[in-house]
Design a protein around this motif. Structure first.
Motif, mmCIF file in Angstrom:
data_model
loop_
_atom_site.group_PDB
_atom_site.id
_atom_site.type_symbol
_atom_site.label_atom_id
_atom_site.label_comp_id
_atom_site.label_asym_id
_atom_site.label_seq_id
_atom_site.Cartn_x
_atom_site.Cartn_y
_atom_site.Cartn_z
ATOM 1 N N LYS A 2 0.817 -1.201 0.000
ATOM 2 C CA LYS A 2 0.000 0.000 0.000
ATOM 3 C C LYS A 2 0.852 1.252 0.000
ATOM 4 O O LYS A 2 0.608 2.204 -0.732
ATOM 5 C CB LYS A 2 -0.934 -0.003 1.206
ATOM 6 C CG LYS A 2 -1.907 1.163 1.192
ATOM 7 C CD LYS A 2 -2.977 0.936 2.223
ATOM 8 C CE LYS A 2 -4.034 2.013 2.128
ATOM 9 N NZ LYS A 2 -5.114 1.795 3.043
ATOM 10 N N GLU A 253 -15.937 6.533 8.476
ATOM 11 C CA GLU A 253 -15.265 5.465 7.722
ATOM 12 C C GLU A 253 -14.369 6.056 6.640
ATOM 13 O O GLU A 253 -13.251 5.558 6.414
ATOM 14 C CB GLU A 253 -16.300 4.531 7.099
ATOM 15 C CG GLU A 253 -17.053 3.650 8.081
ATOM 16 C CD GLU A 253 -18.091 4.412 8.898
ATOM 17 O OE1 GLU A 253 -18.467 3.918 9.983
ATOM 18 O OE2 GLU A 253 -18.531 5.512 8.454
ATOM 19 N N ALA A 256 -11.349 7.472 8.343
ATOM 20 C CA ALA A 256 -10.484 6.387 8.817
ATOM 21 C C ALA A 256 -9.601 5.857 7.695
ATOM 22 O O ALA A 256 -8.401 5.612 7.889
ATOM 23 C CB ALA A 256 -11.336 5.261 9.400
ATOM 24 N N LYS A 257 -10.168 5.682 6.519
ATOM 25 C CA LYS A 257 -9.389 5.177 5.380
ATOM 26 C C LYS A 257 -8.297 6.165 4.988
ATOM 27 O O LYS A 257 -7.190 5.775 4.630
ATOM 28 C CB LYS A 257 -10.314 4.910 4.192
ATOM 29 C CG LYS A 257 -11.258 3.738 4.400
ATOM 30 C CD LYS A 257 -12.198 3.558 3.220
ATOM 31 C CE LYS A 257 -13.175 2.411 3.464
ATOM 32 N NZ LYS A 257 -14.135 2.276 2.337
ATOM 33 N N GLU A 260 -5.411 6.211 7.701
ATOM 34 C CA GLU A 260 -4.851 4.909 8.065
ATOM 35 C C GLU A 260 -3.319 4.873 8.045
ATOM 36 O O GLU A 260 -2.706 4.244 8.927
ATOM 37 C CB GLU A 260 -5.401 3.823 7.137
ATOM 38 C CG GLU A 260 -4.918 2.417 7.486
ATOM 39 C CD GLU A 260 -5.380 1.374 6.495
ATOM 40 O OE1 GLU A 260 -5.258 0.169 6.807
ATOM 41 O OE2 GLU A 260 -5.864 1.754 5.405
ATOM 42 N N GLU A 264 -0.659 2.615 11.445
ATOM 43 C CA GLU A 264 -0.440 1.369 10.712
ATOM 44 C C GLU A 264 -0.916 0.121 11.446
ATOM 45 O O GLU A 264 -1.325 -0.857 10.811
ATOM 46 C CB GLU A 264 1.050 1.235 10.381
ATOM 47 C CG GLU A 264 1.558 2.321 9.441
ATOM 48 C CD GLU A 264 3.036 2.185 9.165
ATOM 49 O OE1 GLU A 264 3.682 1.331 9.824
ATOM 50 O OE2 GLU A 264 3.550 2.912 8.303
ATOM 51 N N THR A 266 -3.434 -0.073 13.659
ATOM 52 C CA THR A 266 -4.791 0.058 14.189
ATOM 53 C C THR A 266 -5.821 -0.307 13.132
ATOM 54 O O THR A 266 -5.788 0.225 12.019
ATOM 55 C CB THR A 266 -5.046 1.510 14.655
ATOM 56 O OG1 THR A 266 -4.039 1.896 15.590
ATOM 57 C CG2 THR A 266 -6.408 1.637 15.309
ATOM 58 N N PRO A 267 -6.749 -1.216 13.438
ATOM 59 C CA PRO A 267 -7.780 -1.610 12.477
ATOM 60 C C PRO A 267 -8.636 -0.418 12.037
ATOM 61 O O PRO A 267 -8.904 0.501 12.823
ATOM 62 C CB PRO A 267 -8.625 -2.625 13.257
ATOM 63 C CG PRO A 267 -7.711 -3.137 14.331
ATOM 64 C CD PRO A 267 -6.854 -1.976 14.709
ATOM 65 N N ILE A 268 -9.071 -0.445 10.793
ATOM 66 C CA ILE A 268 -9.911 0.621 10.242
ATOM 67 C C ILE A 268 -11.154 0.835 11.098
ATOM 68 O O ILE A 268 -11.588 1.968 11.336
ATOM 69 C CB ILE A 268 -10.325 0.293 8.792
ATOM 70 C CG1 ILE A 268 -9.156 0.540 7.833
ATOM 71 C CG2 ILE A 268 -11.517 1.139 8.366
ATOM 72 C CD1 ILE A 268 -8.883 2.013 7.569
ATOM 73 N N LEU A 271 -10.371 2.948 14.072
ATOM 74 C CA LEU A 271 -10.155 4.339 13.670
ATOM 75 C C LEU A 271 -11.491 5.035 13.417
ATOM 76 O O LEU A 271 -11.710 6.171 13.856
ATOM 77 C CB LEU A 271 -9.284 4.413 12.422
ATOM 78 C CG LEU A 271 -7.832 3.964 12.548
ATOM 79 C CD1 LEU A 271 -7.132 4.043 11.195
ATOM 80 C CD2 LEU A 271 -7.090 4.834 13.568
#
Length: 328
Positions: A2, A253, A256-257, A260, A264, A266-268, A271
């Motif tokens: 990514k 959401e 959060a994306k 991100e 690094e 932490t789950p979306i 967040l």
């Protein structure tokens, strides 16, 4: 993979700009942030969406972990801008600094910590803290002062009704609680939610909803630096404002994306829920202008905590013209 895609995309964009004959030169601005938290999401969003780049600024971001370290970095020219609690500028000014730190843009307008309990009783009451061991924050810092302010509003004396621990470094507070120290702790997001997911503790209250609006975290620079390059800070405020507007208009959401890469591990989903918590309690300042009313609340909280060296007027440590120009 990514990160590699992001880097490739950036490189292609730069080549396209160069091909069109546009000037891609940007000024590097070194920002020292007091901690890494979703509490600062509008700033990260502005970086991720390219708003600073659009204003000719390349952000070099360093996390300095603690108000004292962050301010030291600013005053020693290790950073151009400090993202830290506004109270630190008062401490510096009270020492008759020849080149004071000036608040020029607001980022947050409430406390950003949550009360995390080791045991979930299912029916939390503030009086439950009496007789407990509370893992506190640095003396004189905003989390600790607001924490004490809120406890007193609930008829709890933080220095008599509970065991207050303040001998742990700011960067080590969460790990100390995780290892078994304390019954309660104040934590920022996403750490509070991560502890809930891991079964280490439960969020039982928000200091942000309990306290009034306050200039909790702001961007500041030395007076001499502001005087030398005022246009740079106007452009900085303009970029920040774009991030502040976007976080209010889009879903948690989506935010959060976008942020991100700053979190690094932490789950979306964590967040997103953290952003939602902060939005619901109005923690994110909707624009970068720091107000006199908020400054007055800051002085009241500091005085209540016995940490106000002197009531320095708004006009001496705040330059609201920079952020107002940035909004234009």
């Amino acid at each position: 993979m990514k990160k590699r895609n992001i880097a490739i995309g950036t490189a292609i964009a730069c080549l396209l700009l160069a091909a069109c004959g546009q000037n891609t030169d940007k000024e590097t601005v070194r920002v020292a942030e007091v901690t890494r938290s979703v509490f600062y999401a509008p700033f990260y969003l502005a970086i991720a969406e390219g708003y600073f780049a659009d204003n000719g600024i390349d952000i070099e971001l360093t996390t300095t972990w603690g108000g004292d370290k962050t301010m030291t970095s600013l005053l020693s020219d290790g950073a151009d801008i400090a993202l830290v609690g506004s109270e630190t500028s008062i401490y510096v000014a009270s020492q008759e600094a020849a080149d004071p730190a000036i608040n020029f843009a607001a980022l947050t307008q409430t406390d950003g910590t949550f009360l995390v309990a080791r045991e979930d009783t299912g029916d939390f009451q503030w009086e439950d803290l009496k007789g407990s061991t509370f893992l506190g924050q640095r003396k004189g810092g905003m989390p600790q002062m607001v924490g004490e302010y809120v406890l007193k509003q609930h008829d709890i004396d933080p220095h008599a009704d509970l065991t207050l621990l303040q001998n742990i470094e700011f960067a080590n507070i969460s790990s100390s609680f995780a290892s078994g120290t304390g019954d309660y702790v104040q934590l920022f997001e996403p750490q509070a939610s991560l502890f809930e997911e891991e079964g280490i503790g439960t969020v039982v209250a928000s200091f942000g909803t309990e306290a009034k609006q306050v200039p909790y975290t702001s961007f500041m620079a030395k007076q001499s630096v502001l005087d030398q390059n005022a246009d740079l800070f106007v452009r900085f405020s303009a970029a920040l404002y774009e991030g502040q507007k976007q976080i209010q208009s889009q879903s948690p959401e989506e935010t959060a994306k976008a942020i991100e890469p700053f979190f690094e591990d932490t789950p979306i989903a964590i967040l997103a829920s953290s952003v939602e918590r902060y939005k619901e309690q109005g923690s994110y300042a909707e624009d970068p202008v720091l107000t006199e009313e908020a400054w007055a609340q800051l002085l009241e909280i500091m005085e209540e905590a016995g940490e106000l060296p002197e009531p320095i007027p708004f006009s001496e440590l705040v330059n609201d013209e920079i952020s107002k120009q940035g909004m234009e």
